[in-house]
Motif scaffolding. Sequence first.
Motif, PDB file in Angstrom:
ATOM      1  N   PRO A 288       0.818  -1.222   0.000  1.00  0.00           N
ATOM      2  CA  PRO A 288       0.000   0.000   0.000  1.00  0.00           C
ATOM      3  C   PRO A 288       0.849   1.268   0.000  1.00  0.00           C
ATOM      4  O   PRO A 288       0.742   2.117   0.897  1.00  0.00           O
ATOM      5  CB  PRO A 288      -0.793  -0.142   1.293  1.00  0.00           C
ATOM      6  N   TYR A 289       1.701   1.447  -1.017  1.00  0.00           N
ATOM      7  CA  TYR A 289       2.641   2.571  -1.008  1.00  0.00           C
ATOM      8  C   TYR A 289       2.631   3.283  -2.360  1.00  0.00           C
ATOM      9  O   TYR A 289       2.189   2.743  -3.387  1.00  0.00           O
ATOM     10  CB  TYR A 289       4.057   2.078  -0.704  1.00  0.00           C
ATOM     11  N   SER A 290       3.175   4.496  -2.356  1.00  0.00           N
ATOM     12  CA  SER A 290       3.399   5.264  -3.582  1.00  0.00           C
ATOM     13  C   SER A 290       4.758   5.942  -3.468  1.00  0.00           C
ATOM     14  O   SER A 290       5.026   6.651  -2.487  1.00  0.00           O
ATOM     15  CB  SER A 290       2.301   6.316  -3.787  1.00  0.00           C
ATOM     16  N   PHE A 291       5.611   5.728  -4.480  1.00  0.00           N
ATOM     17  CA  PHE A 291       6.947   6.319  -4.502  1.00  0.00           C
ATOM     18  C   PHE A 291       7.137   7.054  -5.819  1.00  0.00           C
ATOM     19  O   PHE A 291       6.696   6.593  -6.878  1.00  0.00           O
ATOM     20  CB  PHE A 291       8.015   5.232  -4.360  1.00  0.00           C
ATOM     21  N   ASN A 292       7.797   8.210  -5.753  1.00  0.00           N
ATOM     22  CA  ASN A 292       8.052   8.979  -6.968  1.00  0.00           C
ATOM     23  C   ASN A 292       9.381   9.715  -6.837  1.00  0.00           C
ATOM     24  O   ASN A 292       9.697  10.267  -5.782  1.00  0.00           O
ATOM     25  CB  ASN A 292       6.936   9.996  -7.209  1.00  0.00           C
ATOM     26  N   ALA A 293      10.149   9.735  -7.919  1.00  0.00           N
ATOM     27  CA  ALA A 293      11.397  10.503  -7.994  1.00  0.00           C
ATOM     28  C   ALA A 293      11.415  11.237  -9.328  1.00  0.00           C
ATOM     29  O   ALA A 293      11.210  10.617 -10.388  1.00  0.00           O
ATOM     30  CB  ALA A 293      12.613   9.595  -7.872  1.00  0.00           C
TER      31      ALA A 293
END
Length: 560
Positions: A288-293
């Motif tokens: 249940p995660y969201s990662f952005n770079a």
Amino acid sequence: MVIPLSTIRFSEGAQNWNVNFYRIDSEYGERSTWTPIPRNFSLLTLAYSRKLIFEEPLEKNSANISLIPYAAARTSKNFLEGTEESLTPSFGGDAKIGIGPALNLDLTFNPDFSQVEVDQQVTNLDRFEIFFPERRQFFLENADLFDSFGQTRSRPFFSRRIGVDIDSATGQNVQSKIIYGARLSGKITEDWRVGLMNMQTATDEEAGISGKNFTVMALQKKIFTRSNVGLIFVDRESLAVDEYQQLFDPTAYNRLIGLDYNLNSADGKWTGKVFYHRTFESRETVSPYSFNAYMLYSDIHWSWSVSYQDIGQDFNPVVGFVPRVNFKRLNPDLAYLFYPKSNLINRHGPKVEFEGYWNEDIGQTDRDINLGYLIRFNSFAELEITQKNRYLYLFQDFDPTRTGGVPLPAGTDYYNKTVQLEYKSNPRNPVNLELDAEAGQYYTGNFQRVTGQMGLRMGYLANVSMNFNYARIRLPELQSDADLILVGPRIDLTFTKKLFWTTFIQYNNQIDNININTRFQWRYAPVSDFFLVYTDNYFPGDFAPKQRSLVLKLNYWLNI
């Protein structure tokens, strides 16, 4: 819009402001600024400012407390359900309290947003939910503190999830009742900003909606020259409703916690963002995660960026906006600008974009490779042409026209090529035009679409605009052809400095609806208004009515 000085919270004791001033000469097409700004940056770029120094420190001239009570009355009729609401009064209000030089407390009780204009509709050919911006004034103030978290495909907090539902008959967004709300926002010190919000919505048993409590906490710390790091927490608690009581249901909650880093270099050439968000629910979840770079470099000639995003299978921010989950995304692009010595063209250059989606179960699910060329004229008009190459995979059955036709089956994939042309005329002219046209392959068939907006400015007296959208879709047998039309004329009239009238008409055959929204506004005192708002919805064919409503609202701004 002119903001009265009485509504601005000045910092007591301040001796300087970081500001910039700009001037536009529409007759000769010249722009000048107090602080020089490179031509490839916007006039509003905050990286370029100077200190405006006051001879004496600013003094506090009031208690910085404002009360804004309102009284309203509403009547409506639903022809589809055969129900009618007699003229019903309502009362409520807001309070604004200045706490310290740069910290504000906003309170609202039984808020009413009936005077807010309706959304500008769009023809939806996408497989996912469309984002509509917030328009309610209470949520717009200091909204940047909450909205700066996340990005367009993964917003941890979206204020329109509070007190807004969709009317299935008209496709319009309608209000659900908010009982009260409070927001504390602003600067604690020169480097720290804080935002705290709590809102409570009411239970509507007839609609099957239980009341909910929303809490948002945001903390932001300035680092280096213009960068910052932020922490956000979002919580939605549902109520358990029975015949006798309403209590918080410990099994019905949705929470999010996230950390964001925003990079802005001192010269404005480097910008970027890295964030990690995670949701928590009472049920068991997987990833249940969201990662952005993301990183962007831009100077007078070169512009390049690269973005990587990873959203897990059960990432579920119910108070946010996430059109799709369970994917990884890579998006690099590169552009170059030439600046010729020309009396016609200001700049021009090519651009290449790549966007790819994939997940562990299927592999690649979407891919876009776009080749474009931009021309900006000295008149500020723009022309851009793009050749698009698209691949997509359907996770579920999908009707490409979204009109109830035979859907394409899940598990199929498609390769499409289109050409897109975008044009914006000189925005300083009394008559202006924005045009977006695209044609080519569309799933198993082909399509041509034209979207645009025409505007006419008649001094300060009137603003007349026309939004239009036409999509011609032709698909082989079993699927349905479609001619989708959306037309939205709008008229804004300014009779005097105190009397205004706005009318917005929208015909949309994709949702089979004609919407009319007309609003009269009388500013009888500073920041105090009387509104009369009439809204009507019809079936396009025989103009049979669906729903209509009439709202009267009076508010008064009182400074203490």
